[in-house]
Design an enzyme around this catalytic site. Structure first.
Site, short mmCIF file in Angstrom:
data_model
loop_
_atom_site.label_atom_id
_atom_site.label_comp_id
_atom_site.label_asym_id
_atom_site.label_seq_id
_atom_site.Cartn_x
_atom_site.Cartn_y
_atom_site.Cartn_z
N GLU A 141 22.50 -57.35 -36.79
CA GLU A 141 23.03 -56.20 -36.07
C GLU A 141 22.62 -55.94 -34.60
O GLU A 141 23.24 -55.47 -33.49
CB GLU A 141 22.92 -54.94 -36.86
CG GLU A 141 23.91 -54.92 -38.22
CD GLU A 141 23.11 -55.69 -39.25
OE1 GLU A 141 21.97 -56.06 -38.99
OE2 GLU A 141 23.69 -55.55 -40.20
N PHE B 213 22.60 -45.90 -52.49
CA PHE B 213 21.98 -47.11 -52.12
C PHE B 213 22.39 -47.36 -50.56
O PHE B 213 23.86 -47.13 -50.39
CB PHE B 213 22.64 -48.35 -53.06
CG PHE B 213 22.41 -49.62 -52.70
CD1 PHE B 213 21.28 -50.05 -52.58
CD2 PHE B 213 23.60 -50.46 -52.23
CE1 PHE B 213 20.99 -51.30 -52.13
CE2 PHE B 213 23.38 -51.69 -51.69
CZ PHE B 213 21.95 -52.29 -51.77
N GLN B 214 21.51 -47.88 -49.77
CA GLN B 214 22.12 -48.24 -48.48
C GLN B 214 22.37 -46.93 -47.59
O GLN B 214 23.29 -46.96 -46.76
CB GLN B 214 22.88 -49.21 -48.27
CG GLN B 214 22.23 -50.74 -48.65
CD GLN B 214 23.10 -51.94 -48.09
OE1 GLN B 214 24.11 -51.72 -48.01
NE2 GLN B 214 22.32 -52.83 -48.11
N LYS C 165 32.64 -44.39 -46.50
CA LYS C 165 33.63 -45.43 -47.15
C LYS C 165 34.69 -44.98 -47.65
O LYS C 165 35.96 -45.46 -47.45
CB LYS C 165 32.66 -45.94 -48.32
CG LYS C 165 33.47 -47.06 -49.07
CD LYS C 165 32.74 -48.24 -50.08
CE LYS C 165 33.83 -48.96 -50.74
NZ LYS C 165 33.46 -50.61 -50.70
N MET D 20 3.37 -60.49 -19.55
CA MET D 20 3.37 -59.58 -18.49
C MET D 20 2.18 -58.58 -19.13
O MET D 20 1.71 -57.96 -18.48
CB MET D 20 4.67 -58.67 -18.75
CG MET D 20 4.48 -57.15 -17.92
SD MET D 20 4.35 -57.71 -15.93
CE MET D 20 6.00 -57.84 -15.45
C1 LIG Z 1 10.76 -55.07 -28.20
C2 LIG Z 1 9.52 -54.99 -27.42
N1 LIG Z 1 8.38 -55.04 -27.62
C3 LIG Z 1 7.27 -55.24 -26.81
C4 LIG Z 1 7.58 -55.04 -25.47
C5 LIG Z 1 6.17 -54.78 -24.69
N2 LIG Z 1 6.25 -56.08 -23.99
C6 LIG Z 1 6.79 -56.12 -22.37
S1 LIG Z 1 6.78 -57.33 -21.66
C7 LIG Z 1 6.16 -58.20 -22.66
C8 LIG Z 1 5.89 -59.80 -22.92
C9 LIG Z 1 6.81 -60.56 -22.91
O1 LIG Z 1 6.64 -61.80 -23.12
P1 LIG Z 1 7.71 -62.93 -22.84
O2 LIG Z 1 9.02 -62.62 -23.31
O3 LIG Z 1 7.12 -64.20 -23.14
O4 LIG Z 1 7.87 -62.88 -21.09
P2 LIG Z 1 6.90 -63.16 -19.89
O5 LIG Z 1 6.22 -61.89 -19.71
O6 LIG Z 1 5.92 -64.32 -20.45
O7 LIG Z 1 7.60 -63.66 -19.00
C10 LIG Z 1 5.82 -57.40 -23.82
C11 LIG Z 1 5.21 -57.78 -25.08
C12 LIG Z 1 8.94 -54.88 -25.18
N3 LIG Z 1 9.02 -54.58 -23.73
N4 LIG Z 1 9.88 -54.97 -26.13
#
Ligand SMILES: Cc1ncc(C[n+]2csc(CCOP(=O)(O)OP(=O)(O)O)c2C)c(N)n1
Lengths: 158, 569
Positions: free
Chosen positions: B49, B111-112, B161, B478
């Site tokens: 979803e 349920f759900q 529903k 990042m």
């Molecule tokens: C759903 C979610 N969980 C955690 C984060 C925190 N977060 C921001 S950037 C990042 C790293 C992203 O890694 P990647 O997709 O490999 O991209 P890169 O920075 O290596 O280009 C994280 C964990 C987020 N933005 N979104």
């Protein structure tokens, strides 16, 4: 500064939680809250008392207007509205203090709305200051509980 | 004509001209899915979803039309929440139907059952619980109206529903008037004239615009406005594509990973003209040192955006396009504008000097590891900046913002406000379905991609020829960057080098898979992948150590940028 704000809302499912949710999500304070239907059963009035600096109050009003179910918001300015609260005060009475409790209640235009052999329940309406005044005086006379509403407010004139 | 609630939903969607619906079935929406057999629109079955709602979102961003999704009760709705929140923070119009247990069961821990209204309330512009089938058609009309007008946003319609099974006389309201909901489109002439006088007095003006320009379709008006003044223009992550990234007046993006010249220009400006932007903390840096010498004009359709965090001298509530048209009308007959670009020539000289001090750039060695910036730069060159680009979240997103100079509005699709990893792939599928003739590139990294990679199946099922550019740096880049710079290299849980073989993963789903491990392979792989008529994944095996610069450390004023690099233009 304290502000009394009236919010007219469409009487839709969950409208109170929208307003309350806005305040909690954005960290605004609610000091008191009062909700009831208006002459139009499709519209309710929420009166809330909040405090904050001018910027915060401006944001609160704008954010309230952003809620789809909000019809009108009025931030009452002091001197331009009548604000009232209601309290029910429960006092444990002893033979020697009954008369004194009655007299005190009367000074505040309180009404005895329930009597038992050992208690009075006093109804009083007025400004928060007035209610606080009565509470202070009844405390040494056996006050055991206070039930207070939030504030309702009406602008002066039509 | 008597119709069931389920049939009414289908009819209403047709009335709204919906051509695509994204969704995922379940117990309480069985009737709705039964009615969909006879629908004129196409239904795209997502594999999750969250993916479905991101697809609807990508579709909406790419086309400007509202995205529509259907999910079931309980877990269907909770899975949709991230999608709703992503759309909500970026003001994207969606109408999402959530199934609900029968009305008489609501509140019984059926349920759900989940409190869909309570859960979605803070992440939607508005939501409705329909308790009576007679309210259904008017509610759907209202939902589309609210989602698409004013500051757009997602709207949820919670559908028990039994309401879907009950029937009533159907007619779709033609008109809608909501006394209590009247977005202000018309900019106030008096305010615009006042703002104009500030413009005339300025010697160091900067235009700073955001996603509002994209939403209101004001690119052309914005271009003419800036051209008239010859004023420097910077934009937010959400504004990318509002003017061509390499326009002569463009300073590039501002903020945490913006260009040095943008941040210094905003810092030194005597007039900041904010257009459809909201002074986000990623833009302003330390608030009380943000652009302290400037008068500020702020155009926004949402009154709550104005003076929320930054004091504005000249607020204008209204639709960005409408307001800019009024500015242009005033400018037509304004003799004092004569010679304006010349009057700000010194300002431009200063900005160019800042740019010479710290231009944006990277240094790709011909033998060394592949740099993500280089890959993105090549994608930009090969598509001439004209592809629809979706991104995930992290370093690659910022590099895409820096190096992919998007040429047009609605071609840049990124989760700006919420920063949702896992957005890029499903958003690309939705965007490509809405814009079948255009090239759609998803720039992603291995962390984000794995959050919604199940949607490869959706792409393949419908032969949606998205081009996934995976810069695989083997780490949550990042986060790793922040740990390196601010936590003294104490790396904690950022190594995700244990990945699947992405090329084989893609192939297993039925995509074409390509890989480059050496610099000289990058261009060939991109050329091959971009030319393919199928969905493609191109993996670029990159160095893990690369950082995004320049950078404003969190909580610092935005003029104090870090530069970690030998830069090379
Ligand atoms: C759903 C979610 N969980 C955690 C984060 C925190 N977060 C921001 S950037 C990042 C790293 C992203 O890694 P990647 O997709 O490999 O991209 P890169 O920075 O290596 O280009 C994280 C964990 C987020 N933005 N979104």
């Amino acid at each position: 500064m304290e502000h009394t704000i009236s919010v007219r809302v469409r009487n839709e499912f969950g409208v109170l939680s929208r307003v309350a949710g806005l305040f909690s999500a954005r960290g605004y304070n609610i000091d008191s809250l009062c909700v009831a239907e208006t002459l139009d059963p499709k519209v309710s009035q929420i009166t809330l008392v909040t405090h904050g600096n001018d910027d915060t109050i401006e944001q609160i009003i704008k954010q309230l207007y952003k809620l789809i179910d909000v019809v009108k918001v009025v931030d009452h300015q002091s001197g331009t509205y009548v604000g009232r609260e209601l309290a029910l005060l429960k006092v444990r009475t002893l033979p020697e203090s009954r008369a004194e409790v009655l007299r005190t209640a009367e000074i505040f235009r309180g009404k005895i709305v329930d009597v038992t052999p050992d208690s009075y329940t006093i109804e009083v309406t007025g400004s928060p200051d007035k209610i606080r005044g009565l509470v202070d005086l009844l405390q040494p006379l056996g006050l055991v509980d206070v039930m207070r509403t939030g504030r309702v407010a009406a602008p002066r004139g039509l | 004509m008597r119709l069931t609630g389920a049939e009414i939903v289908v009819r209403c969607l047709q009335e709204e001209g919906v051509e695509l619906v994204f969704g995922y079935p379940g117990g309480v929406v069985l009737d709705l899915y039964d009615a969909i057999h006879r629908a004129k629109f196409r239904h795209i079955l997502a594999r999750h979803e969250q993916g479905g709602v991101h697809m609807a979102d990508g579709y909406a961003r790419a086309t400007g039309r509202p995205g529509v999704a259907i999910v079931t009760s309980g877990p269907g709705c909770t899975n949709a929440v991230t999608g709703l929140a992503t759309a909500y923070t970026d003001s994207i119009p969606l109408v999402v139907f959530t199934g609900q247990v029968p009305t008489q069961m609501i509140g019984n821990d059926a349920f759900q059952e989940a409190d869909n209204m309570g859960i979605t309330r803070p992440v939607t512009k508005h939501n409705y619980l329909v308790k009576d089938v007679r309210d259904l058609a008017p509610t759907i009309k209202e939902a589309f109206y609210i989602a698409t007008t004013g500051r757009p946003g997602p709207v949820v319609v919670d559908l028990p529903k039994d309401v879907g099974r009950a029937s009533t006389d159907y007619h779709y309201p033609r008109e809608i008037f909501l006394e209590h909901y009247q977005p202000r489109y018309e900019g106030h002439w008096g305010q615009i004239k006042k703002a104009m006088s500030l413009v005339l007095k300025a010697r160091r003006p900067v235009v700073y615009f955001g996603g509002g320009v994209i939403i209101s379709g004001a690119s052309e008006e914005l271009r003419r406005f800036c051209e008239k003044l010859g004023a420097p223009v910077t934009y937010t992550l959400m504004g990318i594509g509002g003017i061509p990234g390499n326009d002569r007046l463009s300073l590039g993006m501002l903020g945490m990973h913006g260009t040095y010249r943008s941040n210094l220009a905003v810092d030194g400006a005597d007039l900041l003209i904010a257009i459809g932007a909201r002074f986000d903390d990623r833009v302003t840096g330390k608030l009380d040192e943000f652009s302290t010498h400037s008068k500020k004009i702020h155009i926004d359709i949402d009154p709550t955006s104005i003076r929320k965090s930054v004091y504005v001298d000249s607020p204008i509530v209204g639709d960005v396009r409408n307001c800019l048209q009024k500015f242009l009308e005033l400018m037509e007959n304004e003799p004092k504008l004569e010679g304006y670009p010349e009057r700000i020539a010194d300002w431009w000289r200063q900005i160019e000097e800042w740019d010479r001090e710290h231009p944006i750039g990277y240094a790709q060695s011909p033998t060394g590891p592949i740099l993500p910036q280089y890959v993105i730069d090549k994608v930009y060159q090969l598509t001439r900046g004209e592809a629809v680009v979706t991104t995930d979240v992290g370093q690659h997103q910022m590099w895409a913002a820096q190096y992919y100079h998007s040429q047009k509005a609605r071609n840049w699709i990124t989760s700006g406000g919420l920063g949702t990893m896992g957005f890029g792939l499903p958003a690309a599928v939705g965007a490509q379905l809405g814009r079948p003739k255009d090239t759609v590139v998803c720039i992603t990294s291995e962390g984000s991609l794995q959050m919604n990679s199940q949607e490869f199946a959706t792409a393949v099922e419908h032969n949606v020829p998205i081009k996934v550019v995976l810069v695989n740096n083997g780490c949550l880049g990042m986060v790793r960057q922040w740990q390196e710079i601010f936590y003294d290299k104490r790396y904690s849980e950022v190594d995700v080098s244990q990945t699947p073989d992405f090329v084989r993963l893609a192939e297993a789903y039925g995509l074409q898979g390509l890989r480059a491990t050496r610099v000289e392979e990058v261009e060939t792989v991109l050329e091959k992948g971009l030319a393919s008529a199928r969905p493609v994944l191109m993996e670029f095996v990159c160095a893990p150590e690369e950082n995004v610069f320049p950078m404003v450390p969190s909580g610092e004023p935005s003029r104090k940028m870090l530069f970690g690099h030998p830069t090379q233009s």
